[in-house]
Design a protein around this motif. Structure first.
Motif, PDB file in Angstrom:
ATOM      1  N   THR A 227       0.287  -1.092  -0.045  1.00 40.14           N
ATOM      2  CA  THR A 227      -0.141  -0.428  -0.294  1.00 40.14           C
ATOM      3  C   THR A 227       0.860   0.896   0.162  1.00 40.14           C
ATOM      4  O   THR A 227       1.800   1.268   0.343  1.00 40.14           O
ATOM      5  N   ARG A 228       0.159   2.464  -0.058  1.00 44.47           N
ATOM      6  CA  ARG A 228       0.747   3.781  -0.836  1.00 44.47           C
ATOM      7  C   ARG A 228       1.201   4.004   0.795  1.00 44.47           C
ATOM      8  O   ARG A 228       2.635   4.828   1.288  1.00 44.47           O
ATOM      9  N   LEU A 229       0.692   4.230   2.139  1.00 44.54           N
ATOM     10  CA  LEU A 229       0.661   3.782   3.569  1.00 44.54           C
ATOM     11  C   LEU A 229       1.610   3.240   4.021  1.00 44.54           C
ATOM     12  O   LEU A 229       2.973   3.900   4.667  1.00 44.54           O
ATOM     13  N   GLY A 230       2.126   1.987   3.425  1.00 39.43           N
ATOM     14  CA  GLY A 230       3.081   1.214   4.035  1.00 39.43           C
ATOM     15  C   GLY A 230       4.370   2.126   3.601  1.00 39.43           C
ATOM     16  O   GLY A 230       5.343   1.659   4.723  1.00 39.43           O
ATOM     17  N   TYR A 231       4.455   2.150   2.230  1.00 40.30           N
ATOM     18  CA  TYR A 231       5.739   2.483   1.748  1.00 40.30           C
ATOM     19  C   TYR A 231       6.343   4.143   2.681  1.00 40.30           C
ATOM     20  O   TYR A 231       7.277   4.466   2.524  1.00 40.30           O
ATOM     21  N   GLU A 232       5.340   4.842   2.494  1.00 41.93           N
ATOM     22  CA  GLU A 232       5.054   6.166   3.548  1.00 41.93           C
ATOM     23  C   GLU A 232       5.407   6.073   4.438  1.00 41.93           C
ATOM     24  O   GLU A 232       7.067   6.814   5.329  1.00 41.93           O
ATOM     25  N   ILE A 233       5.117   5.567   5.103  1.00 44.23           N
ATOM     26  CA  ILE A 233       5.721   4.654   6.500  1.00 44.23           C
ATOM     27  C   ILE A 233       7.523   3.943   6.565  1.00 44.23           C
ATOM     28  O   ILE A 233       7.660   4.063   7.730  1.00 44.23           O
ATOM     29  N   ARG A 234       7.863   2.885   5.060  1.00 45.37           N
ATOM     30  CA  ARG A 234       9.215   2.660   5.378  1.00 45.37           C
ATOM     31  C   ARG A 234       9.848   3.833   5.011  1.00 45.37           C
ATOM     32  O   ARG A 234      11.023   3.782   5.522  1.00 45.37           O
ATOM     33  N   THR A 235       9.541   4.750   4.133  1.00 47.82           N
ATOM     34  CA  THR A 235      10.024   6.057   4.270  1.00 47.82           C
ATOM     35  C   THR A 235      10.553   6.374   4.775  1.00 47.82           C
ATOM     36  O   THR A 235      11.448   7.154   5.040  1.00 47.82           O
ATOM     37  N   LEU A 236       9.706   6.737   5.750  1.00 52.15           N
ATOM     38  CA  LEU A 236       9.480   7.169   7.176  1.00 52.15           C
ATOM     39  C   LEU A 236      11.164   6.860   8.080  1.00 52.15           C
ATOM     40  O   LEU A 236      11.582   7.143   8.384  1.00 52.15           O
ATOM     41  N   GLY A 237      10.593   5.040   8.650  1.00 49.48           N
ATOM     42  CA  GLY A 237      12.034   4.612   9.188  1.00 49.48           C
ATOM     43  C   GLY A 237      13.154   4.872   8.113  1.00 49.48           C
ATOM     44  O   GLY A 237      14.051   4.841   9.102  1.00 49.48           O
ATOM     45  N   PHE A 238      13.296   4.785   7.160  1.00 50.50           N
ATOM     46  CA  PHE A 238      14.225   4.448   6.323  1.00 50.50           C
ATOM     47  C   PHE A 238      15.657   6.236   6.179  1.00 50.50           C
ATOM     48  O   PHE A 238      16.408   6.090   7.488  1.00 50.50           O
ATOM     49  N   SER A 239      14.423   7.231   5.895  1.00 51.64           N
ATOM     50  CA  SER A 239      14.925   8.306   6.015  1.00 51.64           C
ATOM     51  C   SER A 239      14.013   9.718   6.149  1.00 51.64           C
ATOM     52  O   SER A 239      13.118  10.145   5.380  1.00 51.64           O
ATOM     53  N   PRO A 240      13.770  10.217   7.667  1.00 49.49           N
ATOM     54  CA  PRO A 240      12.431  10.742   8.041  1.00 49.49           C
ATOM     55  C   PRO A 240      12.837  12.192   6.388  1.00 49.49           C
ATOM     56  O   PRO A 240      12.379  13.007   6.087  1.00 49.49           O
ATOM     57  N   ARG A 241      14.269  12.704   7.092  1.00 48.24           N
ATOM     58  CA  ARG A 241      14.990  13.762   6.378  1.00 48.24           C
ATOM     59  C   ARG A 241      14.101  13.143   4.226  1.00 48.24           C
ATOM     60  O   ARG A 241      13.610  14.689   3.678  1.00 48.24           O
ATOM     61  N   ALA A 242      14.258  12.178   3.490  1.00 49.40           N
ATOM     62  CA  ALA A 242      13.722  12.080   2.675  1.00 49.40           C
ATOM     63  C   ALA A 242      12.117  12.140   2.911  1.00 49.40           C
ATOM     64  O   ALA A 242      11.369  12.234   1.437  1.00 49.40           O
ATOM     65  N   ALA A 243      11.479  11.451   3.217  1.00 49.81           N
ATOM     66  CA  ALA A 243       9.844  11.709   2.772  1.00 49.81           C
ATOM     67  C   ALA A 243       9.993  13.195   3.710  1.00 49.81           C
ATOM     68  O   ALA A 243       8.466  13.203   2.594  1.00 49.81           O
ATOM     69  N   ARG A 244      10.597  13.373   3.839  1.00 49.76           N
ATOM     70  CA  ARG A 244       9.919  15.191   4.238  1.00 49.76           C
ATOM     71  C   ARG A 244      10.167  16.140   2.962  1.00 49.76           C
ATOM     72  O   ARG A 244       9.437  16.770   2.263  1.00 49.76           O
ATOM     73  N   TYR A 245      10.777  15.834   2.276  1.00 48.87           N
ATOM     74  CA  TYR A 245      11.848  16.478   0.842  1.00 48.87           C
ATOM     75  C   TYR A 245      10.535  15.303  -0.350  1.00 48.87           C
ATOM     76  O   TYR A 245      10.381  16.403  -1.681  1.00 48.87           O
ATOM     77  N   ALA A 246       9.936  14.615  -0.357  1.00 45.81           N
ATOM     78  CA  ALA A 246       9.299  13.597  -0.710  1.00 45.81           C
ATOM     79  C   ALA A 246       7.664  14.980  -0.758  1.00 45.81           C
ATOM     80  O   ALA A 246       6.914  13.982  -1.418  1.00 45.81           O
ATOM     81  N   GLY A 247       7.454  15.235   0.272  1.00 45.22           N
ATOM     82  CA  GLY A 247       5.939  15.628   0.511  1.00 45.22           C
ATOM     83  C   GLY A 247       5.700  15.170   1.750  1.00 45.22           C
ATOM     84  O   GLY A 247       4.527  15.332   1.413  1.00 45.22           O
ATOM     85  N   MET A 248       5.739  14.157   2.490  1.00 41.14           N
ATOM     86  CA  MET A 248       4.927  13.257   3.473  1.00 41.14           C
ATOM     87  C   MET A 248       5.096  13.862   4.564  1.00 41.14           C
ATOM     88  O   MET A 248       6.115  14.658   4.917  1.00 41.14           O
ATOM     89  N   SER A 249       3.943  14.183   5.122  1.00 39.83           N
ATOM     90  CA  SER A 249       3.840  14.753   5.991  1.00 39.83           C
ATOM     91  C   SER A 249       4.412  13.664   7.523  1.00 39.83           C
ATOM     92  O   SER A 249       3.337  12.540   7.926  1.00 39.83           O
ATOM     93  N   GLU A 250       5.520  13.508   8.445  1.00 38.35           N
ATOM     94  CA  GLU A 250       5.974  13.501   8.955  1.00 38.35           C
ATOM     95  C   GLU A 250       5.387  12.868  10.394  1.00 38.35           C
ATOM     96  O   GLU A 250       5.427  11.556  10.966  1.00 38.35           O
ATOM     97  N   THR A 251       4.298  14.083  11.164  1.00 33.80           N
ATOM     98  CA  THR A 251       3.332  13.917  11.974  1.00 33.80           C
ATOM     99  C   THR A 251       2.157  13.010  11.457  1.00 33.80           C
ATOM    100  O   THR A 251       2.211  12.370  12.799  1.00 33.80           O
ATOM    101  N   ARG A 252       1.496  12.574   9.945  1.00 31.18           N
ATOM    102  CA  ARG A 252       0.689  12.234  10.268  1.00 31.18           C
ATOM    103  C   ARG A 252       1.118  10.843  10.468  1.00 31.18           C
ATOM    104  O   ARG A 252       0.747  10.247  10.609  1.00 31.18           O
ATOM    105  N   LEU A 253       2.698  10.057   9.422  1.00 32.31           N
ATOM    106  CA  LEU A 253       2.855   8.793   9.614  1.00 32.31           C
ATOM    107  C   LEU A 253       3.215   8.314  10.905  1.00 32.31           C
ATOM    108  O   LEU A 253       2.784   7.271  11.430  1.00 32.31           O
ATOM    109  N   ILE A 254       3.888   9.785  11.875  1.00 28.41           N
ATOM    110  CA  ILE A 254       3.988   9.076  13.366  1.00 28.41           C
ATOM    111  C   ILE A 254       2.139   8.519  13.815  1.00 28.41           C
ATOM    112  O   ILE A 254       2.245   7.654  14.208  1.00 28.41           O
ATOM    113  N   VAL A 255       1.875   9.788  13.744  1.00 30.39           N
ATOM    114  CA  VAL A 255       0.505   9.511  14.473  1.00 30.39           C
ATOM    115  C   VAL A 255       0.084   7.880  14.130  1.00 30.39           C
ATOM    116  O   VAL A 255      -0.560   7.105  15.055  1.00 30.39           O
ATOM    117  N   VAL A 256      -0.057   8.220  13.167  1.00 30.32           N
ATOM    118  CA  VAL A 256      -1.340   6.681  12.088  1.00 30.32           C
ATOM    119  C   VAL A 256       0.434   5.524  12.070  1.00 30.32           C
ATOM    120  O   VAL A 256      -0.789   4.267  12.875  1.00 30.32           O
TER     121      VAL A 256
END
Length: 380
Positions: A227-256
């Protein structure tokens, strides 16, 4: 889940390295058994026989494994987001409150097969709500998730004591527990299913929550890897900076991610509360929330590995109990030491053998003339 070393093929990362850790852990445990004057081979045989040698032992092994699957999945989902959720005990407590709410209100009205999905939803929701607060504090206030989840374990335990003593305890009784659930809130045992294969579970409390745990493992696999959500979660785990650069909401992903993690831990309550005790008791998680950390580490955060690791710890719990009975010189404290060694090598020292295994693998590939990038493609 992030890795401190180079990527290795899945069969090494998820199979060989955990196997090496496990062999070393049992080798060290064998030395401990040898020191007290017993045969490690005989002790291992007694443990395996106690876990799988007869029907009731198999039932107890799978019963323990069911709880560990839930808590292992809970820890793994948070791991994939780069979070360390060690609040599984507290989240399981709140999940038990959700289970009890359904069981006490509808146990005499609806059959179990209708109460079960309701209990699943409410236990997941209660566990998720309890994990939401530390997640929000981490995402919005910078509080460390480890500290807050530890403290919320104690808060949940104190809340459970208060509710059982002052709110949920039936009038005229002294025991801090709810009344026994009616038949509609008691999950069926799996004795009939195992009887078809000529295996008698005896008094083992194995129940249909095993299938809920396996379904949860499958759904976690779908979530994280499909799923897209799972991809975003794994991206956050690998590199929070890359997740932020890709426009992912770090707050939303942490909470979810933490809410899903807490919900899975809350599901653990189905097994002991609805499937065995048929009432809500103090300390029903029994440490399963902490065992889930080792299960997730040993299983490398993958649902298949988690199921196998949970089975291993089920063997340690059930087989260890039989071992301490059949070999009195090995006390329950010794069994805890053996369990601790497995946790040590599977958790804290999980990467101790990785550099050596990785170097040996690369040397073999070099000697056989395989292309340098082939291992990366295989790992994918």
């Amino acid at each position: 889940m992030s890795r401190p070393y180079a990527k290795l093929p899945g069969w090494i990362d998820y199979g060989l390295i955990p196997l090496v850790n496990l062999i070393v852990a049992f080798a060290v445990a064998g030395l401990v058994v040898l020191i007290v004057g017993e045969s490690p081979v005989e002790a291992a045989a007694l443990m395996i026989r106690g876990a799988f040698g007869y029907g009731e032992g198999i039932g107890f092994t799978l019963y323990y494994a069911t709880s560990f699957i839930f808590t292992g999945l809970a820890v793994a989902v948070a791991f994939h987001a780069g979070l360390f959720n060690i609040g599984g005990e507290g989240q399981a407590y709140l999940g038990g409150l959700g289970v009890a709410t359904v069981a006490l209100a509808l146990g005499g009205t609806l059959p179990w097969w209708l109460n079960l999905p309701l209990a699943v939803c409410l236990s997941f929701a209660f566990g998720a709500a309890w994990a939401f607060i530390p997640a929000w504090l981490q995402a919005r206030r910078g509080s460390h998730i480890v500290i807050t989840t530890i403290m919320f374990n104690f808060i949940a335990a104190a809340l459970m004591v208060y509710l059982l003593v002052n709110v949920l305890k039936p009038a005229g009784t002294m025991a801090p527990e709810t009344r026994t659930f009616e038949a509609g809130a008691q999950l069926p045992k799996l004795r009939g299913l195992f009887d078809l294969f000529g295996v008698s579970l005896g008094g083992a409390p194995l129940n249909v929550s095993l299938f809920v745990a396996l379904l949860a493992a499958f759904l976690v696999w779908v979530l994280i890897w499909r799923t897209r959500l799972g991809y975003e979660i794994r991206t956050l785990g690998f590199s929070p900076r890359a997740a932020r650069y890709a426009g992912m909401s770090e707050t939303r992903l942490i909470v979810v991610a933490m809410a899903i993690s807490g919900g899975l831990a809350g599901l653990m309550a189905l097994n002991p509360v609805m499937g065995d005790q048929y009432r809500l008791l103090i300390d029903f998680p029994g440490g399963a929330g902490f065992v889930g950390i080792a299960v997730a580490l040993m299983g490398r955060g993958h649902p298949v590995g988690i199921v196998l690791a949970a089975l291993l710890f089920g063997v340690l719990y059930q087989g260890g109990a039989e071992l301490s009975f059949d070999m009195p010189t090995i006390s329950r404290d010794m069994i805890v030491i053996i369990q601790g060694l497995v946790i040590l090598f599977a958790g804290a020292l999980e990467n101790m053998f990785r550099p050596g295994v990785g170097a040996a693998y690369q040397w073999i590939r070099f000697r056989t003339g395989e292309p340098a990038g082939a291992d990366v493609e295989e790992a994918r």
